[in-house]
Design a protein around this motif. Structure first.
Motif, PDB file in Angstrom:
ATOM      1  N   GLU A  73      67.177  82.090  38.456  1.00  0.00           N
ATOM      2  CA  GLU A  73      68.370  81.871  37.628  1.00  0.00           C
ATOM      3  C   GLU A  73      67.968  81.240  36.293  1.00  0.00           C
ATOM      4  O   GLU A  73      67.221  80.259  36.258  1.00  0.00           O
ATOM      5  CB  GLU A  73      69.337  80.967  38.367  1.00  0.00           C
ATOM      6  N   TYR A  74      68.484  81.829  35.252  1.00  0.00           N
ATOM      7  CA  TYR A  74      68.184  81.317  33.907  1.00  0.00           C
ATOM      8  C   TYR A  74      69.006  80.047  33.684  1.00  0.00           C
ATOM      9  O   TYR A  74      70.227  80.046  33.859  1.00  0.00           O
ATOM     10  CB  TYR A  74      68.536  82.355  32.856  1.00  0.00           C
ATOM     11  N   ASP A  75      68.331  78.916  33.303  1.00  0.00           N
ATOM     12  CA  ASP A  75      69.049  77.646  33.196  1.00  0.00           C
ATOM     13  C   ASP A  75      68.839  76.961  31.862  1.00  0.00           C
ATOM     14  O   ASP A  75      69.011  75.751  31.747  1.00  0.00           O
ATOM     15  CB  ASP A  75      68.661  76.706  34.344  1.00  0.00           C
ATOM     16  N   SER A 135      79.347  83.223  41.742  1.00  0.00           N
ATOM     17  CA  SER A 135      77.887  83.398  41.736  1.00  0.00           C
ATOM     18  C   SER A 135      77.377  83.506  40.300  1.00  0.00           C
ATOM     19  O   SER A 135      78.015  84.122  39.440  1.00  0.00           O
ATOM     20  CB  SER A 135      77.515  84.667  42.518  1.00  0.00           C
ATOM     21  N   PRO A 136      76.206  82.911  40.019  1.00  0.00           N
ATOM     22  CA  PRO A 136      75.600  83.072  38.691  1.00  0.00           C
ATOM     23  C   PRO A 136      75.286  84.538  38.373  1.00  0.00           C
ATOM     24  O   PRO A 136      75.100  84.889  37.209  1.00  0.00           O
ATOM     25  CB  PRO A 136      74.342  82.218  38.760  1.00  0.00           C
ATOM     26  N   HIS A 137      75.245  85.392  39.393  1.00  0.00           N
ATOM     27  CA  HIS A 137      75.038  86.829  39.154  1.00  0.00           C
ATOM     28  C   HIS A 137      76.205  87.418  38.365  1.00  0.00           C
ATOM     29  O   HIS A 137      76.039  88.445  37.700  1.00  0.00           O
ATOM     30  CB  HIS A 137      74.875  87.574  40.489  1.00  0.00           C
ATOM     31  N   ALA A 140      71.108  85.944  36.658  1.00  0.00           N
ATOM     32  CA  ALA A 140      70.353  85.725  37.898  1.00  0.00           C
ATOM     33  C   ALA A 140      69.798  87.051  38.428  1.00  0.00           C
ATOM     34  O   ALA A 140      70.381  88.119  38.232  1.00  0.00           O
ATOM     35  CB  ALA A 140      71.229  85.063  38.935  1.00  0.00           C
ATOM     36  N   PHE A 164      63.492  80.465  33.723  1.00  0.00           N
ATOM     37  CA  PHE A 164      64.184  80.757  34.981  1.00  0.00           C
ATOM     38  C   PHE A 164      63.765  79.748  36.048  1.00  0.00           C
ATOM     39  O   PHE A 164      62.581  79.438  36.204  1.00  0.00           O
ATOM     40  CB  PHE A 164      63.862  82.173  35.467  1.00  0.00           C
ATOM     41  N   ASP A 185      67.867  88.586  42.134  1.00  0.00           N
ATOM     42  CA  ASP A 185      67.386  88.398  43.505  1.00  0.00           C
ATOM     43  C   ASP A 185      66.290  89.432  43.779  1.00  0.00           C
ATOM     44  O   ASP A 185      66.450  90.623  43.497  1.00  0.00           O
ATOM     45  CB  ASP A 185      68.515  88.590  44.511  1.00  0.00           C
ATOM     46  N   HIS A 216      65.889  84.048  44.875  1.00  0.00           N
ATOM     47  CA  HIS A 216      66.730  83.852  43.701  1.00  0.00           C
ATOM     48  C   HIS A 216      65.981  83.257  42.503  1.00  0.00           C
ATOM     49  O   HIS A 216      65.233  82.290  42.623  1.00  0.00           O
ATOM     50  CB  HIS A 216      67.875  82.900  44.087  1.00  0.00           C
TER      51      HIS A 216
END
Length: 513
Positions: A510-512, A436-438, A443, A494, A445, A508
């Protein structure tokens, strides 16, 4: 008798009549002048109006002119008017010229000089008043301490009635305060609680009956000044973080220790409620924190008050307003090992040294403020803070923001608990082969129940969030492309999982970059 001789018998008769007439005139002139003069009027007794004096009073002049009654079993030694000799009763009958007698009869009798050895009648009743139980000697304050009323009566006997009166400016008449009885020596005393503030408050003591009534013996008036007593609430902060307690402080006048101060808050009904109690120190100061309304977003009217000691009333301060405001109040700290005890293990991509704990306030689904934590990678603190500050400003509700340690790092459990979280070293739910990106701290949630997740097998998580699969109509706590949180995080790099297809992950971010 020859005819040419004088009538000797007739001449003798005339001489006798002349002598008799002269004797009658002389007798008339020897009657005392006082037998014909009117007596002088007795001097009258005048009374004077009692004047305002010091705190010690003597009787009014009416009372002073009255002599005390004679003691039983004794006789009066003063001569009566009948025993007093009349000055004119010994007047002689010495003949004087008539003009001289007339002048002396019209001359006024000189007034008698009072005898210096006569004793002044004792005062019928005296009155003195002093301040008792007051924080400042000699001064009177509203509802504090008492009037120490003292005095004596001339009778010097016990059981004599004494009445204390005070003058009511409003009613414009004397009001009886208390009835007392003298003790041995004619003394009386009474401690009367001080009441309302008033200047020139007048008292008088009588031996029964209202002052000014004819025949009532009274003391002179005693005048006192009663100063106002008050409580002052210092102006508090106008606005404060809703999760903090403002300090309310102030003081009482006159300064004195041990006064129990209520900190009051006005309720929606308009009535005030005491929510906290503090006590003044030796300088009359007080201070306390106000926890009432903690977490609410509202403005409160506050005041301080205390119950008066001598009457059934409350002394109140002026009111002030305090606003409990929505403030993020974010704090960034290095993440300790204990904070990731259930979410980190050896072999995870990042450890505590590369993480930061962001503690901040959030707006809850109960429409109150709460405080929580999110752990993210150390270089993403500012981005996360900006995103959640935008959410708070626009009142986006978040159910919980607990450290995942609370749920032992079990993601399905914390999703069902509707917990918002960040770092958690784990596999992707529904895909045990993917990290998981967490696990990287990149990330977040948010409110999983209102924003459920569909795994690659088509299963929706959490089970109690299925009613929110249908995204229309938009409901409280649902994230959309137009949500302020979504837009702010997107502006900081994000990606929002609600855009994924065919999978959907509405919770969710997520930093990309």
């Amino acid at each position: 008798m020859p005819p040419d001789e004088p009538d000797l018998w007739f001449l003798g008769l005339m001489r006798a009549l002349t002598v008799a007439a002269s004797a009658g005139l002389i007798a008339a002139l020897t009657i005392p002048v006082s037998a014909y003069a009117d007596p002088l009027p007795s001097p009258s007794v005048s009374s004077t109006t009692p004047s305002s004096g010091s705190t010690t009073a003597t009787p009014s002049s009416t009372a002073e002119t009255e002599s005390p009654p004679p003691t039983a079993g004794t006789e009066s030694t003063s001569p009566t008017s009948e025993e007093s000799p009349t000055a004119t009763s010994t007047a002689t009958a010495t003949a004087k010229p008539e003009a001289s007698r007339t002048s002396e009869a019209s001359r006024p009798t000189p007034a008698k000089t009072p005898q210096r050895d006569q004793a002044t009648p004792p005062a019928a009743i005296t009155l003195s008043i002093s301040a008792g139980g007051t924080p400042q000697p000699g001064r009177y304050f509203e509802d504090i301490g008492y009037y120490a009323i003292r005095g004596t009566t001339a009778a010097a006997t016990s059981g004599q009635r004494v009445e204390i009166y005070w003058y009511s400016v409003r009613a414009k008449k004397w009001q009886r305060s208390v009835e007392l009885r003298t003790t041995a020596g004619g003394r009386y005393s009474h401690n009367q609680p001080v009441g309302h503030a008033q200047s020139d408050l007048r008292f008088v003591a009588t031996l029964g009956g209202a002052p000014g009534v004819s025949g009532v013996r009274s003391s002179r008036q005693v005048s006192v000044d009663v100063a106002d007593a008050s409580v002052v609430l210092t102006r508090p902060v106008k606005s404060i973080d809703s999760l903090k307690n403002p300090t309310l402080s102030g003081y009482v006048m006159p300064a004195r220790p041990g006064v129990r101060i209520n900190l009051d808050v006005r309720r929606p009904s308009g009535a005030y409620r005491g929510v906290s109690t503090v006590t003044t120190d030796t300088k009359g100061r007080f201070s306390g924190s106000l926890s009432y309304g903690r977490g609410n977003l509202a403005t409160y009217t506050v005041r301080s008050s205390y119950k008066a000691a001598n009457r059934d009333r409350w002394e109140k301060s002026a009111t002030h307003k305090i606003t409990r405001a929505a403030v993020l109040n974010a704090e960034i700290t290095r993440t300790a090992a204990a904070e990731v005890a259930k979410t980190y293990r050896r072999g995870c991509p990042v450890g505590p040294s590369k993480l930061r704990t962001v503690t901040m306030n959030f707006y809850g689904r109960d429409r109150k403020m709460h405080r929580g934590v999110i752990i993210v990678r150390s270089d993403l603190n500012s981005e996360v803070i900006r995103g959640f500050n935008s959410a708070l400003t626009h009142r986006f509700p978040i159910a919980k923001m607990n450290n995942p340690n609370v749920y032992a790092g079990n993601d399905p459990r914390q999703m069902e608990a509707n917990n918002t979280s960040g770092f958690n070293c784990r596999k992707v739910v529904g895909n045990p082969y993917a990290q998981s990106p967490h696990s990287y701290g990149i990330a977040v949630d948010v409110t999983p129940v209102q924003n459920p997740f569909r795994d690659r097998n088509g299963k929706w998580w959490p089970s109690n969030g299925r009613s929110y699969i249908d995204r229309s109509p938009r409901r409280f706590g649902m994230l959309t492309r137009g949500s302020y949180l979504t837009r702010q995080l997107a502006a900081d790099g994000f990606f929002w999982g609600g855009r994924w297809s065919p999978g959907r992950d509405y919770q969710h971010f997520e930093y990309d970059r």
